[in-house]
Design a protein around this motif. Structure first.
Motif, PDB file in Angstrom:
ATOM      1  N   CYS A  76      -5.169  12.834  -0.854  1.00 22.08           N
ATOM      2  CA  CYS A  76      -5.392  14.211  -1.324  1.00 22.08           C
ATOM      3  C   CYS A  76      -6.685  14.832  -0.894  1.00 22.08           C
ATOM      4  CB  CYS A  76      -5.429  14.193  -2.965  1.00 22.08           C
ATOM      5  SG  CYS A  76      -6.803  13.023  -3.561  1.00 22.08           S
ATOM      6  N   MET A 100       4.382  13.847   1.343  1.00 23.45           N
ATOM      7  CA  MET A 100       4.437  14.668   0.288  1.00 23.45           C
ATOM      8  C   MET A 100       5.696  14.553  -0.507  1.00 23.45           C
ATOM      9  SD  MET A 100       2.456  17.835   1.700  1.00 23.45           S
ATOM     10  CE  MET A 100       0.791  17.834   2.398  1.00 23.45           C
ATOM     11  N   TYR A 111      -2.663  13.117  -7.429  1.00 24.77           N
ATOM     12  CA  TYR A 111      -2.592  14.294  -6.836  1.00 24.77           C
ATOM     13  C   TYR A 111      -2.408  14.187  -5.286  1.00 24.77           C
ATOM     14  CZ  TYR A 111      -5.031  15.749 -10.988  1.00 24.77           C
ATOM     15  OH  TYR A 111      -5.299  16.055 -12.248  1.00 24.77           O
ATOM     16  N   ALA A 112      -1.536  12.994  -4.844  1.00 21.85           N
ATOM     17  CA  ALA A 112      -1.092  12.833  -3.732  1.00 21.85           C
ATOM     18  C   ALA A 112       0.427  12.907  -3.803  1.00 21.85           C
ATOM     19  CB  ALA A 112      -1.591  11.620  -3.123  1.00 21.85           C
ATOM     20  N   LEU A 116       1.452  17.226  -4.236  1.00 24.75           N
ATOM     21  CA  LEU A 116       1.029  18.316  -3.415  1.00 24.75           C
ATOM     22  C   LEU A 116       1.881  19.528  -3.114  1.00 24.75           C
ATOM     23  CD1 LEU A 116      -0.881  16.006  -0.468  1.00 24.75           C
ATOM     24  CD2 LEU A 116      -1.946  17.474  -2.053  1.00 24.75           C
ATOM     25  N   LYS A 122      -3.587  23.536  -0.892  1.00 27.19           N
ATOM     26  CA  LYS A 122      -4.164  22.301  -0.706  1.00 27.19           C
ATOM     27  C   LYS A 122      -3.501  21.471   0.335  1.00 27.19           C
ATOM     28  CE  LYS A 122      -5.970  18.200  -3.198  1.00 27.19           C
ATOM     29  NZ  LYS A 122      -6.410  17.821  -4.643  1.00 27.19           N
ATOM     30  N   ALA A 123      -2.080  21.451   0.201  1.00 26.52           N
ATOM     31  CA  ALA A 123      -1.276  20.641   1.106  1.00 26.52           C
ATOM     32  C   ALA A 123      -1.490  21.307   2.409  1.00 26.52           C
ATOM     33  CB  ALA A 123       0.342  21.129   0.766  1.00 26.52           C
TER      34      ALA A 123
END
Length: 332
Positions: A76, A100, A111-112, A116, A122-123
């Motif tokens: 993440c 993802m 949060y991985a 995502l 963020k991705a």
């Protein structure tokens, strides 16, 4: 149908999915020998790889016969993903795959994985950092979205393409489905229509006909097979042959199955060591024995054995009994 991932050309369009606890080096080598176009490592946590734990480094070990072999990374933090990707390049990886799509709670809670997909910005930062860190082709595996109200795979695929990703794989379920229901092969077509790079369809391919139907519905360039290869390392070659010729290859006979299973078991012991190798091998032995006479009794007994030689003797005895029954049937 051949596929190009940047400068790497695959011989066919049937790919082994990354599977935690399954796609170790012995299994990847076996499936590759049987005809898979591409094999992918188990999911590797980027932070664990940076710490260079012995277990993590063993997960990314590869052999020349696996070429091209892809290492799948999850994380993440853009900086950690970039560092892990560069480390894999230095260790000889051919392709970096970004995860993802993993729905596991321990991954999502960090949060991985598929979490995502809820945060496209963020991705995008993770994708950009990974692509810039290496000269290798970078690919991306994801789901259709987080849930039915946010199936954003087409948008994320376009973002990834613009950032330099060379191939997209889509498992035809949302994260919230986990592995329930049916994979939506039709929706994968929306991803295919959103990008120009190769798109691979994944999910619920258990027969040769499944693969053909997935490709027809999704218009994908290739198919990725995961659970359908449990106990059937030869299945990807059967699928590839069927897609090319519309003819089915026969199942391996009991003699060939015995040889394959023993070879696989011995390679697991060599790679992982006796005690850990035996534990990891149990699930594979169960999958190989499925559908054979007295397989339930075999599984219940072998799962209680810890001694590597005892397991080898017992599995050899089990298959020899199956062979005797097959020979008696053929003589009747």
């Amino acid at each position: 149908m051949a596929i190009s991932i940047g400068p790497i050309n695959l011989e066919n369009n049937v790919i082994l999915a990354p599977m935690s606890g399954v796609t170790d080096m012995p299994f990847r080598r076996l499936v590759k020998r049987q005809g898979a176009a591409l094999v992918i490592s188990e999911m590797i946590a980027s932070q664990a790889l940076i710490r260079e734990s012995r277990k993590t480094l063993k997960m990314i070990m590869k052999t020349p016969e696996e070429f091209p072999m892809s290492v799948q990374l999850a994380g993440c933090e853009p900086e950690a993903m970039a560092e892990a990707a560069k480390l894999n390049e230095d260790l000889g990886a051919n392709i970096i795959d970004i995860n993802m799509g993993c729905p596991a709670k321990k991954v999502v809670n960090g949060y991985a994985g598929s979490a995502l997909m809820k945060e496209e910005l963020k991705a995008a930062k993770i994708i950009e950092a990974t692509v810039k860190a290496v000269s290798l082709p970078v690919t991306l595996k994801m789901r259709t979205g987080w849930d039915d109200n946010s199936r954003n795979a087409p948008q994320l695929a376009k973002i990834a393409e613009d950032l330099g990703v060379k191939m997209i794989t889509v498992h035809g379920r949302t994260r919230c489905q986990f592995y329930n229901g049916r994979a939506d092969w039709d929706f994968i077509a929306e991803v295919k229509n959103s990008v120009k790079i190769p798109v691979i369809g994944n999910g619920d391919v258990k027969t040769e006909e499944d693969a053909k139907t997935l490709l027809e519905k999704s218009q994908a360039d290739g198919v990725m097979i995961g659970r359908g290869a449990y106990g059937r390392p030869w299945f990807l070659n059967q699928v590839s042959h069927y897609l090319k010729t519309a003819q089915k290859l026969p199942q391996p006979n009991i003699f060939a199955m015995k040889d394959i299973m023993i070879e696989h078991y011995q390679e697991m012991l060599s790679h992982h060591g006796g005690e850990y190798g035996v534990r990891l091998a149990r699930k594979h032995l169960g999958w190989y024995s499925k559908g054979l006479p007295n397989s339930a009794d075999f599984r219940s007994k072998v799962n209680l054995m810890d001694d590597a030689d005892q397991v080898l003797s017992f599995m050899t005895q089990f298959f020899d009994q199956c062979i005797d029954k097959e020979l008696s049937r053929m003589a009747a």
